[in-house]
Design a protein around this motif. Structure first.
Motif, PDB file in Angstrom:
ATOM      1  N   GLN A 281       0.811  -1.208   0.000  1.00 19.73           N
ATOM      2  CA  GLN A 281       0.000   0.000   0.000  1.00 19.73           C
ATOM      3  C   GLN A 281       0.851   1.268   0.000  1.00 19.73           C
ATOM      4  N   LEU A 287      -1.889   3.619  -9.301  1.00 16.33           N
ATOM      5  CA  LEU A 287      -2.549   2.337  -9.092  1.00 16.33           C
ATOM      6  C   LEU A 287      -2.853   1.648 -10.415  1.00 16.33           C
ATOM      7  N   SER A 291      -0.894  -3.669 -11.610  1.00 14.02           N
ATOM      8  CA  SER A 291      -1.691  -4.889 -11.679  1.00 14.02           C
ATOM      9  C   SER A 291      -1.067  -5.998 -10.833  1.00 14.02           C
ATOM     10  N   LEU A 294      -1.715  -5.310  -7.028  1.00 14.35           N
ATOM     11  CA  LEU A 294      -3.069  -5.648  -6.591  1.00 14.35           C
ATOM     12  C   LEU A 294      -3.242  -7.159  -6.458  1.00 14.35           C
ATOM     13  N   ARG A 297      -1.359  -8.343  -3.397  1.00 17.04           N
ATOM     14  CA  ARG A 297      -2.098  -7.956  -2.183  1.00 17.04           C
ATOM     15  C   ARG A 297      -3.278  -8.897  -1.964  1.00 17.04           C
ATOM     16  N   LEU A 313     -10.219  -6.982  -4.080  1.00 22.89           N
ATOM     17  CA  LEU A 313      -9.056  -6.573  -4.869  1.00 22.89           C
ATOM     18  C   LEU A 313      -9.089  -7.205  -6.258  1.00 22.89           C
ATOM     19  N   SER A 506      -8.604  -0.265  -4.917  1.00 26.29           N
ATOM     20  CA  SER A 506      -7.972  -1.091  -3.890  1.00 26.29           C
ATOM     21  C   SER A 506      -8.823  -1.222  -2.635  1.00 26.29           C
TER      22      SER A 506
END
Length: 527
Positions: A281, A287, A291, A294, A297, A313, A506
């Motif tokens: 983060q 953002l 890819s 994300l 995460r 997400l 996100s």
């Protein structure tokens, strides 16, 4: 992705394959101006000792003002035009001077230097780099080499360059013991990296040890060392180097983002999912260009047991902005999540979505079709770092070549224009060939990855079917059926209206009730 965007992007790529000691005066502002600083003409404290320079007519017509000049007077006229910031005329004069004298002439090296700088200021950065690289390779006096290397260092930080020429053949090919300060750091970093890359670790260490601590290139070195620690499975040492970089003032946000991403991955591998997610983060990059972040995460939240956050997400990947990225793992993780809460039909539908999304690409791979016909994978290749770097350099060459066409049409010196035309034509051909080779290599890697994901998708479908049978067996015939409470707190939920907001990608969360303790209509087939 809209058919229009795909067509434009594919056409852009298809074009690639179709085309597939002497002078005694100098001003340091020559390099300073190319670094973005405001400067005027040459330093008045540096006076030329060449005879007659003050008597030259600087306002003479640019096409005829030097037609009858030869030897030293021609060079002096070129320098006078350079001082007057008439770089077009200066470049033409220095080029003609070099054509008319031998390399042994006392001002030959300086004429090459001023020609290169003039071209750089006219916007022909590659032509300038090519001329100055050849000049440095001839090992002229240290003053010329120093100014050339300083210019290369500035260009390397701020624009695409021919790295094979400037870094490998110039910076890494000679010893520059006279270099000082940040220039010395620049040279030692690239020479050290080159030695490490080619297996000369001891020599590389010697170069890295000479980099000034806490300098820009010191942190670049620490990043390379951390990656080397990861390769050698020395994770603690790698984490320490990454943290040292983050504590320092590198002035390079791109470096910090790369460090955070690598550090997050190491924390994930250690099972420290919360810290990994916090590190992800903290990445400052847009953002829409994250890819992989994300997706990683989502894996971290899945491992933490936050299936709803992980699914949120993944839901962001349905936004059009992410359609051009290679994300087959997205389908596998989504199937895992659905399978874990016994949404079996939905899990199987996700596997079907994977097969549908990559059906054309897989068919092309199995039939051994040409890379240019595999539109899905072709759109992904520019995300590879090496391919992207060559692509950016090719775009710079194309733009400068177009400027050269206008330069020639404006009545510039025809001999200089012809020389530059040949230089750019040769480099464009070479860069297109290099780009094609890189794209072929990247394509093969993507094809191998996609085949592996297809195999995993088939295995996932089998495991989902097996879990369906085992769940029914446990639900109907097990001694103790698992009872899961589905009571939820009061949450305000706004219905999705088919709109994605980039600043919310996100933050999505999907409600996933656990159905493992419920009977399904298809249970009848297992009784």
């Amino acid at each position: 992705m809209s058919s229009k965007r795909i067509f434009i992007f594919a056409m852009t790529l298809s074009v690639i394959f179709m085309l597939v000691s002497g002078c005694r005066f100098f001003s340091r502002d020559i390099v300073e101006k190319d670094s973005g600083l405001e400067t005027g003409s040459a330093d008045p404290d540096h006076q030329s000792s060449a005879p007659g320079i003050d008597r030259l007519n600087e306002s003479s017509d640019k096409s005829n003002g030097f037609a009858n000049l030869t030897g030293p007077m021609l060079f002096q006229e070129g320098y006078a035009r350079f001082e007057a910031q008439d770089y077009e005329t200066a470049a033409a004069i220095f080029f003609r001077y070099r054509q008319s004298v031998s390399p042994d002439d006392s001002d030959y090296q300086w004429s090459a230097f001023f020609l290169g700088v003039s071209l750089k200021r006219l916007g022909f950065s590659h032509a300038a780099a090519d001329i100055l690289a050849d000049l440095v390779a001839r090992n002229p006096n240290p003053k010329i080499v120093t100014y050339c290397l300083e210019m290369f260092e500035i260009m390397d930080r701020n624009q695409p360059i021919d790295r094979d020429l400037i870094i490998d053949q110039v910076v890494c090919d000679q010893s520059y013991d006279f270099a000082e300060g940040e220039l010395a750091n620049f040279i030692h970093f690239y020479q050290g990296a080159y030695d490490w890359q080619h297996g000369f670790s001891g020599w590389g260490d010697v170069h890295f040890q000479q980099i000034t601590p806490d300098s820009y290139y010191y942190y670049q070195y620490l990043y390379q060392r951390a990656l080397r620690h990861v390769q050698d499975d020395e994770i603690d040492a790698a984490i320490q180097d990454f943290k040292t970089i983050l504590r320092g003032s590198t002035g390079d946000h791109g470096l910090h983002d790369r460090v955070k991403k690598n550090l997050a991955r190491l924390l994930y591998e250690r099972g420290e999912y919360v810290l990994a997610d916090e590190m992800y983060q903290d990445i400052e990059r847009s953002l829409l260009k994250q890819s992989e972040t994300l997706l990683e995460r989502a894996w971290a939240h899945y491992r933490m047991g936050n299936a709803e956050k992980a699914m949120g997400l993944l839901y962001a990947f349905e936004a059009p902005s992410f359609e051009i990225y290679f994300t087959p793992e997205y389908y596998l993780l989504k199937s895992f999540i659905y399978k874990d809460v016994c949404h079996y039909r939905r899990a199987l539908s996700i596997v079907d979505e994977f097969r549908k999304r990559y059906a054309a690409a897989l068919e092309n791979i199995y039939s051994r079709g040409d890379m240019t016909e595999n539109q899905q994978l072709l759109l992904l290749l520019l995300h590879k770092e090496g391919v992207r770097r060559t692509w950016d350099f090719l775009n710079l060459l194309t733009a400068e070549n177009e400027s050269l066409r206008k330069f020639s049409e404006s009545g510039s010196d025809p001999e200089l224009s012809a020389f530059l035309g040949r230089l750019y034509a040769l480099q464009l051909t070479e860069s297109r060939q290099k780009l094609r080779r890189q794209m072929l290599d990247a394509y093969e890697n993507y094809a191998d990855e996609l085949l592996k994901y297809e195999e995993e998708a088939n295995l996932m479908a089998y495991e989902i079917g097996l879990d369906m049978y085992q769940r029914v067996q446990q639900y109907h015939y097990g001694e103790e059926a698992v009872k899961v409470s589905e009571e939820k707190g009061k949450i305000v939920v706004y219905p999705f209206q088919s709109e994605f907001w980039n600043d919310e990608l996100s933050d999505y969360r999907v409600e996933l009730p656990n159905k493992c303790n419920q009977a399904e209509e298809w249970d009848i087939f297992f009784k």
